[in-house]
Design a protein around this motif. Structure first.
Motif, PDB file in Angstrom:
ATOM      1  N   UNK A 172       0.835  -1.215   0.000  1.00  0.00           N
ATOM      2  CA  UNK A 172       0.000   0.000   0.000  1.00  0.00           C
ATOM      3  C   UNK A 172       0.860   1.252   0.000  1.00  0.00           C
ATOM      4  N   UNK A 173       0.295   2.336  -0.482  1.00  0.00           N
ATOM      5  CA  UNK A 173       1.035   3.594  -0.496  1.00  0.00           C
ATOM      6  C   UNK A 173       1.242   4.128   0.921  1.00  0.00           C
ATOM      7  N   UNK A 174       0.327   3.776   1.832  1.00  0.00           N
ATOM      8  CA  UNK A 174       0.457   4.196   3.225  1.00  0.00           C
ATOM      9  C   UNK A 174       0.380   2.965   4.118  1.00  0.00           C
ATOM     10  N   UNK A 175       1.450   2.742   4.867  1.00  0.00           N
ATOM     11  CA  UNK A 175       1.507   1.567   5.736  1.00  0.00           C
ATOM     12  C   UNK A 175       0.890   1.905   7.087  1.00  0.00           C
ATOM     13  N   UNK A 176      -0.412   1.732   7.209  1.00  0.00           N
ATOM     14  CA  UNK A 176      -1.123   2.098   8.432  1.00  0.00           C
ATOM     15  C   UNK A 176      -1.426   0.867   9.270  1.00  0.00           C
ATOM     16  N   UNK A 177      -1.396   1.049  10.584  1.00  0.00           N
ATOM     17  CA  UNK A 177      -1.702  -0.021  11.511  1.00  0.00           C
ATOM     18  C   UNK A 177      -3.211  -0.160  11.698  1.00  0.00           C
ATOM     19  N   UNK A 178      -3.617  -1.254  12.347  1.00  0.00           N
ATOM     20  CA  UNK A 178      -5.016  -1.483  12.666  1.00  0.00           C
ATOM     21  C   UNK A 178      -5.448  -0.489  13.744  1.00  0.00           C
ATOM     22  N   UNK A 179      -6.549   0.173  13.528  1.00  0.00           N
ATOM     23  CA  UNK A 179      -7.064   1.127  14.512  1.00  0.00           C
ATOM     24  C   UNK A 179      -7.801   0.373  15.616  1.00  0.00           C
ATOM     25  N   UNK A 180      -7.484   0.658  16.858  1.00  0.00           N
ATOM     26  CA  UNK A 180      -8.140   0.068  18.036  1.00  0.00           C
ATOM     27  C   UNK A 180      -8.206  -1.459  17.960  1.00  0.00           C
ATOM     28  N   UNK A 181      -7.070  -2.144  17.904  1.00  0.00           N
ATOM     29  CA  UNK A 181      -7.089  -3.612  17.856  1.00  0.00           C
ATOM     30  C   UNK A 181      -7.674  -4.195  19.135  1.00  0.00           C
ATOM     31  N   UNK A 182      -8.425  -5.289  18.981  1.00  0.00           N
ATOM     32  CA  UNK A 182      -9.031  -5.928  20.150  1.00  0.00           C
ATOM     33  C   UNK A 182      -7.974  -6.655  20.968  1.00  0.00           C
ATOM     34  N   UNK A 183      -7.043  -7.314  20.307  1.00  0.00           N
ATOM     35  CA  UNK A 183      -5.874  -7.860  20.989  1.00  0.00           C
ATOM     36  C   UNK A 183      -4.724  -7.925  19.992  1.00  0.00           C
ATOM     37  N   UNK A 184      -3.517  -8.061  20.510  1.00  0.00           N
ATOM     38  CA  UNK A 184      -2.314  -8.110  19.691  1.00  0.00           C
ATOM     39  C   UNK A 184      -1.492  -9.328  20.073  1.00  0.00           C
ATOM     40  N   UNK A 185      -0.779  -9.879  19.112  1.00  0.00           N
ATOM     41  CA  UNK A 185       0.147 -10.956  19.423  1.00  0.00           C
ATOM     42  C   UNK A 185       1.504 -10.623  18.817  1.00  0.00           C
ATOM     43  N   UNK A 186       2.540 -11.041  19.515  1.00  0.00           N
ATOM     44  CA  UNK A 186       3.910 -10.916  19.022  1.00  0.00           C
ATOM     45  C   UNK A 186       4.483 -12.322  18.962  1.00  0.00           C
ATOM     46  N   UNK A 187       4.864 -12.753  17.771  1.00  0.00           N
ATOM     47  CA  UNK A 187       5.412 -14.092  17.580  1.00  0.00           C
ATOM     48  C   UNK A 187       6.879 -13.996  17.186  1.00  0.00           C
ATOM     49  N   UNK A 188       7.490 -15.144  17.012  1.00  0.00           N
ATOM     50  CA  UNK A 188       8.854 -15.206  16.490  1.00  0.00           C
ATOM     51  C   UNK A 188       8.821 -14.898  14.994  1.00  0.00           C
ATOM     52  N   UNK A 189       9.967 -14.521  14.424  1.00  0.00           N
ATOM     53  CA  UNK A 189      10.050 -14.259  12.989  1.00  0.00           C
ATOM     54  C   UNK A 189      10.039 -15.540  12.182  1.00  0.00           C
ATOM     55  N   UNK A 190      10.049 -16.676  12.839  1.00  0.00           N
ATOM     56  CA  UNK A 190      10.100 -17.990  12.196  1.00  0.00           C
ATOM     57  C   UNK A 190       9.101 -18.103  11.041  1.00  0.00           C
ATOM     58  N   UNK A 191       9.515 -18.740   9.947  1.00  0.00           N
ATOM     59  CA  UNK A 191       8.648 -18.872   8.763  1.00  0.00           C
ATOM     60  C   UNK A 191       7.375 -19.645   9.081  1.00  0.00           C
TER      61      UNK A 191
END
Length: 635
Positions: free
Chosen positions: A97-116
Motif C-alpha cells: 500500500x502507499x500508506x503503511x497504516x496499523x489497525x485502529x483500536x485492535x481488540x488484541x495483539x500478538x507478538x510471535x517469532x520471525x520464524x517462517x
C-alpha cells in the motif's frame, strides 16, 4: 569416424580444429558438435559462419569451452532462485500500500517469532479475526538468558548463537506448593536413579539376560502402543507423569538481589533498571510504542515431539535450538511490572493501565498454545482472554490444516479438527520420522511494517520481522540492532536447509532412521560413523534450495552504512551468501542489490494471483505455491 562428418558439421570440425592447437580426434569432434548445436540454437546460417575470421572463431570456441559444467550449474541455480525471488518481489510490488497504516483500536495483539512457520499462523489470525494485530521479533524476545526450569538440572542458553547471555533465570514453584514440589522432586530422583541402574545393568551379561527375560515383554507394551495409538498413549503417559511433575503454579525469579548476575544464590534475575532497558528495546525494535490493545500475547515457540534426534532443528533458531517460552514469559512479567512501567513512562513510552501482557508458547508440532501465569490475570481481562484464547485455538486448527497439505499421509480433503488430530498424532508417534518440516521451504526474509505484507499469502516461505522505519533515527540504530541478530540467524538457518537439500549425503546427514545421539554432540549412523552434519533427508525433502533474499524497508544509504559498521552483516550481503532487496519507506519503490549497486526493480510478471482466502488457495495442493493476494471481496 571423421569421414562420417558431412556438410556443415564437417566444415565446423575444420574450423574448430584450426581455431586452437590440434588435439585428439574425439575432442575435435566434441568441439565441432557443440559449435553445431550453438549454430542451430542461434539460427546462424552457413553463409554467416563462413564469413567469420580466425579471431572470431577463437572467441566463439573460447566462450563455449569457458562455459563448463560448474558454470552451467551455477547459472541454472541462479535462474531457479530468480524465479522464486521474482514471484516474491512482484507480489510485494503489486500489494504494497502507499500508506503503511496499523489497525485502529485492535481488540488484541500478538507478538510471535520471525520464524517462517509463524507466517501462516499470523495470516490465518488476521483473516479470521480482522481486528487483531500481529507483530514479530526474534524468538528470544530480546531477553538473552541462561534458563533452568523447575524440573531441569542445568541451565541452557536461550538467545542467538552470536549473543552471549548476560542474565540467569530460573523457574520456581510458589511457596505454598514448595513441600509438594520437594516430594515430587525426590520421587523423580528415585525413578531416575533406578532407571539409570537398569540401563547400565542391562548391558552386563548376567543382569542383562535376567532383565530381558523378566521385563522385556513389559517394555514392549508402551513401545507398540506409541506406534499404534500415539495420541491415546501420550494422554495416558501425561496423566501418569503428572504425579511426579512439578506443580503447575510456578514463578520466574525476576528480581536479582546481587549487583552482579550469575548462577549463584542471589544472582538470578534482573535489576529493575535492566528490566526496563530490555522491555523498552523489545517494544521499540518492533515499533509497538502506541496503540496498545487490552491484551498483548507474547508467544515464543518450540517443537515437542517424541524420539527425534534432530529435535533442536525444529525449535527456535533465535534461542540456539531451544524453546522461546521462558523468554516470552519473562518479557511479559517485565512489562506488567508497575516499576518498569514507571521508568518507561519517564522515557516517553507509556503503557496504558488497561493493557496486560500474557506470555505463551506455541508448539509448532501439534499446533497448540500454552499460556503462563494465568492465575495473575486481572479479573477485568478474563472475558477478553477467554474469547481471544478460543479464537487462537481455532486459528491453530486452521494452521494445522494448512500444514497437513504437505504430509503424504494426510488426505487433502480432511477437516480442520481431523488435521489437528493428525498433527497431534505425528508428534507422539514413535515411528514418525516427519513430525513437522520446520523451516523447510524458507526463501525470503522481510523486515518492515506488517501493513506491507498483511493480506499476502506467502506459503510459509518467509521470515517476518516487524520494524517501523518512521520510529528509527537518522543512523537506523534500531535497524542495525535488528539486522545484527536477524541476518546471521536467518542466513544460517537458510544455508543449513539449502546445503542439506543440495547434497544430503555430504552436507546433510542422510536418512535419520539409523541415527543415534552420540555424547550429546551430534548423531551417527548406527554405532560406527563420523558425526553427521546438517539436516536429515526427512527434514529437507520439500525444501527448494535457494539463498535467502532479505527485503528490508529502508534506503540504500542506510543499509550501506549498516554493512560498513557491522562486518558480519556486510560480508553476508556483499558476498551474496544472502541476496538483498530494499523497499523504500516513502515511495514504496523496490530496489535490488546487484554488483554492488542498488538497481530499481520493475515487476516481471503479468499479474499476481488473487484468492478469497488462504484455504481457497492451498486446498488440494501438496507442492509449493505461488504467492497470492488475499482478497475477501472475491468470496
Amino acid at each position: 569416424r571423421h569421414s562420417a562428418l558431412k556438410g556443415p558439421l564437417a566444415e565446423l570440425r575444420e574450423r574448430a580444429q584450426a581455431a586452437h592447437s590440434p588435439s585428439s580426434p574425439n575432442f575435435i569432434d566434441q568441439r565441432a558438435f557443440q559449435l553445431f548445436q550453438l549454430a542451430q540454437l542461434l539460427e546462424w546460417s552457413p553463409a554467416e559462419l563462413f564469413r567469420l575470421n580466425k579471431a572470431e572463431w577463437n572467441e566463439i570456441v573460447t566462450e563455449i569451452e569457458d562455459f563448463h559444467s560448474i558454470k552451467r550449474r551455477r547459472l541454472f541455480h541462479e535462474a531457479f532462485e530468480r524465479r522464486i525471488h521474482v514471484l516474491a518481489l512482484d507480489a510485494l510490488a503489486v500489494h504494497t500500500p502507499s500508506r503503511a497504516e496499523r489497525i485502529a483500536s485492535p481488540r488484541f495483539q500478538i507478538v510471535t517469532c520471525i520464524d517462517a512457520r509463524e507466517e501462516s499462523l499470523r495470516r490465518h489470525l488476521e483473516e479470521q479475526v480482522p481486528d487483531a494485530e500481529t507483530f514479530s521479533t526474534a524468538g528470544f524476545f530480546g531477553i538473552p538468558i541462561y534458563y533452568r526450569g523447575a524440573a531441569d538440572a542445568h541451565f541452557v542458553p536461550l538467545c542467538p548463537i552470536v549473543v552471549k547471555p548476560q542474565f540467569w533465570l530460573t523457574e520456581e514453584v510458589v511457596l505454598s506448593l514448595e513441600e509438594s514440589s520437594r516430594r515430587r522432586a525426590a520421587t523423580r530422583k528415585a525413578i531416575g536413579e533406578a532407571t539409570q541402574r537398569i540401563h547400565f545393568g542391562s548391558r552386563s551379561i548376567a543382569l542383562g539376560a535376567l532383565l530381558t527375560g523378566s521385563l522385556g515383554v513389559l517394555a514392549s507394551i508402551p513401545l507398540v502402543a506409541r506406534v499404534l495409538f500415539p495420541r491415546l498413549t501420550a494422554r495416558l503417559s501425561k496423566q501418569a507423569s503428572s504425579f511426579v511433575a512439578p506443580p503447575r503454579v510456578t514463578r520466574l525469579v525476576m528480581d536479582r538481589l546481587s549487583d552482579t548476575a550469575g548462577p549463584g544464590e542471589g544472582q538470578i534475575g534482573f535489576k529493575v533498571e535492566e528490566m526496563a532497558n530490555l522491555a523498552e528495546r523489545a517494544l521499540r525494535d518492533i515499533g509497538l510504542t502506541s496503540g496498545f490493545a487490552r491484551l498483548v500475547f507474547l508467544l515464543g515457540h518450540g517443537s515437542f515431539c517424541l524420539n527425534n534426534p534432530h529435535r533442536s532443528a525444529y525449535d527456535c533458531g533465535a534461542c540456539s535450538g531451544g524453546a522461546g517460552g521462558p523468554n516470552a514469559r519473562a518479557l511479559a512479567a517485565m512489562l506488567n511490572d508497575h516499576r518498569v512501567r514507571k521508568i518507561l513512562d519517564s522515557r516517553g513510552l507509556s503503557l496504558p493501565d488497561s493493557t496486560y501482557f500474557v506470555g505463551g508458547l506455541h508448539n509448532t508440532c501439534n499446533d497448540s498454545i500454552a499460556y503462563f501465569d494465568l492465575d495473575l490475570l486481572p479479573p477485568s481481562h478474563v472475558h477478553d482472554f477467554l474469547r481471544a484464547r478460543d479464537e487462537l485455538d481455532m486459528v491453530c486448527e486452521r494452521n494445522a490444516h494448512e500444514r497437513c497439505r504437505r504430509f503424504a499421509s494426510a488426505p487433502l480433503n480432511m477437516s480442520f479438527s481431523a488435521a489437528r488430530r493428525h498433527v497431534e498424532g505425528r508428534g507422539e508417534d514413535l515411528a514418525e520420522t516427519r513430525p513437522e518440516y520446520g523451516n523447510a521451504s524458507n526463501a525470503i526474509c522481510i523486515v518492515g511494517r506488517r501493513a506491507r505484507t498483511r493480506g499476502l499469502y506467502l506459503d510459509r516461505r518467509s521470515f517476518l520481522m516487524s520494524y517501523d522505519p518512521t520510529q528509527d533515527d537518522d543512523q537506523a540504530t534500531i535497524l542495525a540492532r535488528i539486522l545484527g541478530a536477524v541476518i546471521p540467524v536467518c542466513e544460517g538457518i537458510n544455508l543449513q536447509y539449502t546445503f542439506s537439500a543440495i547434497d544430503n549425503v555430504g552436507w546433510g546427514c542422510g536418512t535419520k532412521l539409523p541415527h543415534n545421539i552420540t555424547s550429546l554432540l551430534g548423531v551417527m549412523d548406527g554405532a560406527a560413523s563420523d558425526l553427521r552434519p546438517g539436516l536429515p533427508f526427512q527434514g529437507v525433502e520439500i525444501h527448494e534450495p535457494v539463498r535467502l533474499m532479505f527485503v528490508l524497508e529502508t534506503t540504500p544509504a542506510l543499509i550501506t552504512s549498516i554493512m560498513d559498521r557491522n562486518p558480519t552483516v556486510g560480508r553476508i550481503l556483499r558476498n551474496h551468501w544472502s541476496l538483498l532487496s530494499l523497499l523504500d519507506p516513502v515511495t514504496s519503490q523496490l530496489t535490488v542489490f546487484r554488483d554492488g549497486q542498488f538497481v530499481p526493480y520493475e515487476p516481471q510478471g503479468q499479474q499476481v494471483p488473487r484468492t478469497p482466502s488462504s484455504l481457497d488457495w492451498y486446498r488440494g495442493w501438496r507442492d509449493n505455491l505461488e504467492f497470492a493476494i488475499i482478497d475477501p471481496s472475491l468470496k
